[in-house]
Design a protein around this motif. Structure first.
Motif, short mmCIF file in Angstrom:
data_model
loop_
_atom_site.label_atom_id
_atom_site.label_comp_id
_atom_site.label_asym_id
_atom_site.label_seq_id
_atom_site.Cartn_x
_atom_site.Cartn_y
_atom_site.Cartn_z
N ILE A 157 0.85 -1.19 0.00
CA ILE A 157 0.00 0.00 0.00
C ILE A 157 0.88 1.24 0.00
N ALA A 158 0.65 2.12 -0.97
CA ALA A 158 1.40 3.38 -1.05
C ALA A 158 0.82 4.41 -0.10
N HIS A 159 -0.51 4.57 -0.12
CA HIS A 159 -1.16 5.52 0.78
C HIS A 159 -2.67 5.32 0.72
N PRO A 160 -3.38 5.76 1.75
CA PRO A 160 -4.85 5.67 1.74
C PRO A 160 -5.44 6.74 0.85
N LEU A 161 -6.67 6.49 0.37
CA LEU A 161 -7.39 7.45 -0.46
C LEU A 161 -8.72 7.79 0.22
N ALA A 162 -9.22 8.97 -0.10
CA ALA A 162 -10.55 9.35 0.38
C ALA A 162 -11.60 8.54 -0.36
N ASP A 163 -12.64 8.16 0.34
CA ASP A 163 -13.72 7.41 -0.30
C ASP A 163 -14.28 8.23 -1.46
N GLY A 164 -14.41 7.61 -2.61
CA GLY A 164 -14.88 8.31 -3.80
C GLY A 164 -13.77 8.72 -4.74
N ALA A 165 -12.52 8.57 -4.33
CA ALA A 165 -11.40 8.91 -5.20
C ALA A 165 -11.42 8.06 -6.47
N PHE A 166 -11.12 8.69 -7.59
CA PHE A 166 -11.11 8.02 -8.90
C PHE A 166 -12.43 7.34 -9.22
N GLY A 167 -13.51 7.85 -8.61
CA GLY A 167 -14.84 7.31 -8.90
C GLY A 167 -15.18 6.03 -8.18
N ILE A 168 -14.35 5.61 -7.22
CA ILE A 168 -14.60 4.38 -6.48
C ILE A 168 -15.12 4.73 -5.09
N SER A 169 -16.31 4.26 -4.77
CA SER A 169 -16.86 4.48 -3.43
C SER A 169 -17.24 3.14 -2.82
N LEU A 170 -17.14 3.07 -1.50
CA LEU A 170 -17.52 1.85 -0.80
C LEU A 170 -19.00 1.58 -0.97
N ARG A 171 -19.82 2.63 -0.87
CA ARG A 171 -21.26 2.45 -1.03
C ARG A 171 -21.58 1.86 -2.41
N GLY A 172 -20.92 2.38 -3.44
CA GLY A 172 -21.17 1.88 -4.79
C GLY A 172 -20.77 0.43 -4.96
N ARG A 173 -19.63 0.05 -4.34
CA ARG A 173 -19.18 -1.34 -4.46
C ARG A 173 -20.12 -2.28 -3.71
N ILE A 174 -20.62 -1.85 -2.54
CA ILE A 174 -21.59 -2.66 -1.81
C ILE A 174 -22.85 -2.86 -2.64
N GLN A 175 -23.32 -1.80 -3.27
CA GLN A 175 -24.52 -1.90 -4.12
C GLN A 175 -24.30 -2.87 -5.27
N GLN A 176 -23.10 -2.83 -5.87
CA GLN A 176 -22.79 -3.76 -6.97
C GLN A 176 -22.83 -5.21 -6.48
N LEU A 177 -22.17 -5.46 -5.37
CA LEU A 177 -22.07 -6.84 -4.89
C LEU A 177 -23.40 -7.38 -4.40
N THR A 178 -24.18 -6.56 -3.72
CA THR A 178 -25.47 -7.04 -3.23
C THR A 178 -26.47 -7.19 -4.36
N ALA A 179 -26.37 -6.33 -5.37
CA ALA A 179 -27.23 -6.46 -6.55
C ALA A 179 -26.90 -7.73 -7.31
N ASN A 180 -25.60 -8.03 -7.42
CA ASN A 180 -25.18 -9.25 -8.10
C ASN A 180 -25.68 -10.48 -7.36
N ALA A 181 -25.63 -10.44 -6.03
CA ALA A 181 -26.10 -11.58 -5.23
C ALA A 181 -27.60 -11.78 -5.45
N PHE A 182 -28.35 -10.67 -5.51
CA PHE A 182 -29.78 -10.78 -5.73
C PHE A 182 -30.07 -11.36 -7.10
N THR A 183 -29.34 -10.92 -8.11
CA THR A 183 -29.52 -11.41 -9.48
C THR A 183 -29.24 -12.90 -9.56
N HIS A 184 -28.15 -13.33 -8.90
CA HIS A 184 -27.79 -14.75 -8.92
C HIS A 184 -28.83 -15.60 -8.21
N ALA A 185 -29.45 -15.03 -7.18
CA ALA A 185 -30.47 -15.77 -6.43
C ALA A 185 -31.69 -16.03 -7.31
N LEU A 186 -31.96 -15.12 -8.26
CA LEU A 186 -33.09 -15.32 -9.16
C LEU A 186 -32.80 -16.42 -10.16
#
Length: 438
Positions: free
Chosen positions: A409-438
């Protein structure tokens, strides 16, 4: 002087006095009794409890010295004490003493996982939502004077326990999504989550994790009765306002004591999570031996979350800054051994942190390792040119360390840096899980 025993005597399980056992001697065998100082998490039925790590009057038991005959008695000792002096047959004690080494090593190994972060996130997200609904309802009920029903919290806490047992990082990810305007409610949820995980990390038996979670969830209940003009004041509090704020410990204790279904340790933690090891805390300026084990545990989690969260009057500090504050105040404000264990569990880059690697890639921290604080497991989401790349998980701690090609690790980044947010990644993963369940 105020003693917990007086307030909880009516709800404590009755412990029957028992004389010290005198083994029957025969010509063929002569059992050897041995007295040892044993961590409370290793207690077993049948042990003769000789002495506690604090005066007997500081623990809600009815007698000084007894045979441990049921799980409820052991549970009380685990809530209040770190160790007890026991007497038992040497043959039975030897294998238990061998487990002390394993217990110490627990705080140097990662929390066990039974499934991946992606698999566990949907349940963690559901539990988080359920917890928010509970806190919202309690807030409304207090405002309207309705009767409070704390049993409604148990489904949320049980889900948290199950989720943390499966993969604690999923709940850690959820806890990093913070709102400045919802601090009090979210703070209670986060303290519950981290208290459960921390208790498990230091070896508290699984049967106790629900109680620990309830202690964390309800520790700040009294703040819901503090005027919002004081609770959310952006400037410095006056002496009178500070006194009203400190009163939340007593207000919470009073609310929780009204519910006789709750374990007494929950109101104890609400009252004492701002007491200090050096006796300078509030509301009772208790000495270190008067502060229950669970109150000392929750106080560390409470302080960590408060330090790292945005408030109406200041921005939150980084994890490393929070750890420095906790470490500096160990042995004064906080239990020294617990602080050191908590730092090992959280790590320098907690799960959910956004980081840039030495390769230029951008990743989210998936899980930490107590023995490799600077080398967590990460999920790489952007390549060295900051372009999206198929997510892949890399354990930085398993690299050889013998080549310049090893990534760190070089250094920490602020959430949202380079368009990556934790909230967005959680939404992606939980949406994928819901899709797979169908």
């Amino acid at each position: 002087m105020w003693f917990r025993r007086k307030s909880s005597k009516s709800t404590a399980p009755k412990l029957r006095p028992h004389p010290v056992r005198e083994p029957m001697l025969t010509a063929e065998s002569e059992p050897t009794l041995r007295r040892v100082r044993l961590p409370v998490d290793l207690l077993q039925r049948g042990m003769n409890i000789i002495k506690l790590d604090r005066p007997w009057t500081e623990v809600p038991v009815l007698f000084q010295g007894f045979i441990l005959c049921d799980d409820a008695q052991a549970e009380i000792l685990r809530q209040y004490c770190d160790w007890v002096l026991v007497e038992d047959e040497e043959e039975r004690l030897n294998p238990i003493m061998d487990r002390m080494v394993d217990l110490k090593e627990l705080a140097s190994t990662p929390l066990p996982e039974t499934c991946s972060l992606a698999e566990e996130l949907p349940r963690a997200r559901e539990a988080w939502t359920q917890g928010q609904s509970f806190i919202d309802k309690v807030t409304r009920d207090i405002a309207s004077g309705e009767e409070l029903d704390f049993d409604q919290a148990r489904p949320f806490i049980q889900q948290c326990v199950e989720s943390i047992q499966a993969n604690a990082s999923a709940m850690f990810w959820m806890s990093r999504i913070k709102s400045r305007d919802s601090y009090t409610a979210e703070h209670c949820l986060r303290v519950a989550i981290f208290s459960i995980a921390f208790a498990r990390f230091i070896g508290v038996p699984d049967n106790d994790l629900e109680i620990v979670g309830m202690c964390g969830l309800l520790h700040d209940l009294g703040k819901l009765k503090v005027p919002e003009s004081i609770l959310n004041k952006p400037g410095e509090l006056t002496a009178e306002e500070a006194e009203a704020m400190r009163a939340h410990t007593t207000l919470g204790y009073q609310l929780l004591r009204e519910d006789r279904k709750l374990d007494p340790i929950i109101s104890d933690v609400s009252s004492h999570h701002h007491e200090r090891i050096d006796g300078q805390g509030y509301p009772h300026q208790l000495a270190d031996w008067q502060i229950s084990r669970f109150a000392r545990l929750v106080s560390i989690v409470d302080a960590f979350d408060a330090i790292t969260s945005d408030r109406c009057y200041r921005d939150g500090l980084s994890t490393s800054e929070a750890m420095s504050i906790l470490y500096k105040n160990r042995g004064q404000q906080f239990d020294a051994g617990m602080v050191e264990a908590f730092i090992r569990m959280i790590g320098v880059y907690p799960p959910g942190s956004l980081v840039e690697l030495s390769s230029g890639e951008v990743a989210l921290v998936v899980a930490t390792h107590p023995g490799r604080k600077l080398k967590p497991r990460v999920e790489i989401l952007l390549d060295a040119n900051k372009n999206p790349t198929p997510p892949r998980v890399v354990d930085l701690g398993t690299q050889t360390g013998n080549t310049s090609a090893d990534t760190e690790i070089a250094h920490p980044l602020a959430d949202g840096a380079f368009g990556i947010s934790l909230r967005g990644r959680i939404q992606q993963l939980t949406a994928n899980a819901f899709t797979h369940a169908l």
